[in-house]
Design a protein around this motif. Structure first.
Motif, PDB file in Angstrom:
ATOM      1  N   LEU A   1       1.789   6.639   3.948  1.00 36.68           N
ATOM      2  CA  LEU A   1       1.059   7.901   4.172  1.00 36.68           C
ATOM      3  C   LEU A   1       2.099   8.777   5.175  1.00 36.68           C
ATOM      4  CD1 LEU A   1      -2.129   5.776   4.948  1.00 36.68           C
ATOM      5  CD2 LEU A   1      -1.820   7.484   3.015  1.00 36.68           C
TER       6      LEU A   1
ATOM      7  N   GLU B   1       0.691   9.566  13.780  1.00 34.64           N
ATOM      8  CA  GLU B   1      -0.557   8.435  14.138  1.00 34.64           C
ATOM      9  C   GLU B   1      -1.185   8.955  15.325  1.00 34.64           C
ATOM     10  OE1 GLU B   1       0.991   4.508  13.838  1.00 34.64           O
ATOM     11  OE2 GLU B   1       2.744   5.169  12.672  1.00 34.64           O
TER      12      GLU B   1
ATOM     13  N   GLU C   1       0.833  -1.229   0.037  1.00 34.03           N
ATOM     14  CA  GLU C   1       0.030  -0.105  -0.213  1.00 34.03           C
ATOM     15  C   GLU C   1       0.812   1.236   0.042  1.00 34.03           C
ATOM     16  OE1 GLU C   1      -2.364  -0.260   3.593  1.00 34.03           O
ATOM     17  OE2 GLU C   1      -1.163   1.002   4.428  1.00 34.03           O
TER      18      GLU C   1
END
Ligand code: AMP
Ligand code: GLY
Length: 429
Positions: A188, A192, A185
């Motif tokens: 990003l 967090e 993926e």
């Protein structure tokens, strides 16, 4: 009530400590517990993965509520089995726990319901995975789809790192069947946030905001661990952001799971990446966070037991939680070498002198008793959690206590909470 708590980590010690304060509790059993939990409950040699044995124990001891701490028994279907037998359980069904147990399932569910998460592809073939990585470029994130104790995710900054991660997960199968499917993926950016909420199938009751430090090294560098420290609340979670998380993630997800036939009951933990106020889901966990639960429960003034029972019985509506406004901060003390190989069985010194200090709790994780002595028995060994008037004060208090506890090769990060402390200082300047 008689309660059986499954698990034996820092999270479970914190849960046991809190449940033990409930006026509604008669007996608390901890299966298997650890070297510290005997102070608040009766530790029993029972394996949460052995559904037959758990069921027999529940019958024999008149258990009114089973609280499942870790993901393993949830993903293996312990809740379903107990519920079928008419036992109240805090923890999602096997189908709902797949939100943590299968990243492929989680990504597909998010995509179907337009819940924001990084773009991804699923692979079984290492060559195809690598072609995709080359086409996308680095940084990129490679994940084993199944359970891997927080270690199945590699953030890759070079093509070589990606190649090595694909090789170890798909070919060498270092995580076994958890690596049958590989999720690749997009990387990003941002900060967090751990967003936890109690859910009864329908109603959602958010817990206070918290943040954890996953990386083993100071400055959040190095390999990912289960978590090296955490604090609550976090200035990152403003009321506006809370509403955005509820509207974009929690409400749509809980509604989707109910509509698709696997309503979520238990604690739903969203691991989120926040970038300039925008929310993306990194992962979901089907359980309380560890160490996040340690500072969270230090701050919880309400009785936890009725809340857990309400999740189990679908009666959360109208319930609220009262929080101590003071921040709490937890520092994890770990075995040298963790999250890699480490030694066990090392005697821990200073525990008694450190105990019973106001606004400080020492929750055990990987410990066991050897006669009068407490020895190490895991990677994360202890979590020291302190309340303070500010995050800086809680941090200072926690480290004072940490410094009094020793064993051979003990390691801990010395910067837990640094972002929140910086924000506090910036506010006062
Ligand atoms: P997960 O178990 O999927 O939450 O991944 C563990 C950790 O890896 C997260 O807490 C992040 O620190 C990091 N991580 C996971 N996915 C991403 C991503 N798409 N972009 C950046 N970092 C990530
Ligand atoms: N602290 C991260 C987790 O519980 O997964």
């Amino acid at each position: 009530m008689n309660v059986l708590l499954i698990g034996g980590g820092g999270r479970e010690h914190a849960l046991a400590w809190k449940i033990a304060q409930s006026p509604r509790l008669r007996t608390l059993y901890c299966a298997p517990g650890n070297g510290g939990m005997g102070a608040v409950g009766a530790c029993v040699g029972l394996d949460g993965m052995d559904g037959t044995a758990v069921e027999a124990f529940v019958r024999a001891h008149g258990i009114d509520l089973v609280v499942v701490g870790p993901e393993g028994p949830l993903v293996a279907g312990l809740s379903d089995r107990l519920r079928q037998g008419g036992v109240a359980v805090f923890g999602p069904s096997q189908a709902a726990a797949a939100i943590e147990g299968s990243k492929v399932f989680m990504k597909e569910l998010c995509t179907r319901h337009r819940i924001p998460t990084a773009a991804y592809q699923v692979f079984q073939d290492p060559q195809q995975a690598m072609e995709y990585v080359r086409a996308q470029g680095v940084p990129i994130v490679v994940k084993a789809s199944g359970l891997a104790a927080g270690k199945g995710v590699v953030v890759c900054h070079t093509l070589d790192e990606a190649q090595a991660a694909i090789q170890s997960i798909l070919v060498e199968r270092v995580f076994g069947a958890a690596g049958e499917n590989l999720v690749v993926e997009g990387f990003l950016r941002g900060e967090e946030l751990s967003f936890l909420a109690l859910v009864d199938g329908k109603e959602i009751l958010p817990l206070a905001g918290c943040q954890d430090h996953k990386a083993v090294g100071e400055g959040d560098r190095g390999a990912n661990t289960g978590g090296m420290g955490a604090y609550s609340p976090t200035p990152l979670l403003t009321p506006e952001l809370q509403e955005r998380v509820m509207a974009q993630v929690m409400r749509p997800l809980v509604a989707a799971m109910a509509a698709e036939g696997f309503p979520y009951r238990g604690v739903l933990y969203a691991g989120l990446m926040i970038d300039a106020g925008q929310v993306q889901v990194l992962e979901f966990n089907a359980r309380f966070g560890d160490p996040e639960t340690q500072p969270l429960l230090m701050r919880m003034r309400s009785d936890l037991l009725p809340l857990l029972l309400a999740c189990a019985t679908g009666s959360l509506r109208g319930m609220t939680i009262d929080w101590d406004p003071r921040p709490a901060l937890c520092v994890c003390m770990v075995a040298g070498g963790y999250p890699g190989a480490y030694r066990s069985g090392l005697p821990i010194a200073g525990l008694q002198a450190a105990a019973h200090q106001p606004d400080v709790e020492i929750f055990h994780a990987g410990t066991r008793r050897q006669g009068e002595q407490v020895v190490t028995a895991g990677g994360r060994v202890l979590g020291v959690t302190a309340l303070g008037a500010t995050v800086a004060a809680a941090q200072q208090r926690a480290y004072e206590v940490v410094q009094g506890i020793q064993w051979e090769e003990v390691y801990y990060r010395r910067d837990i909470g640094y972002r929140a402390v910086q924000r506090e200082q910036a506010r006062h300047e």
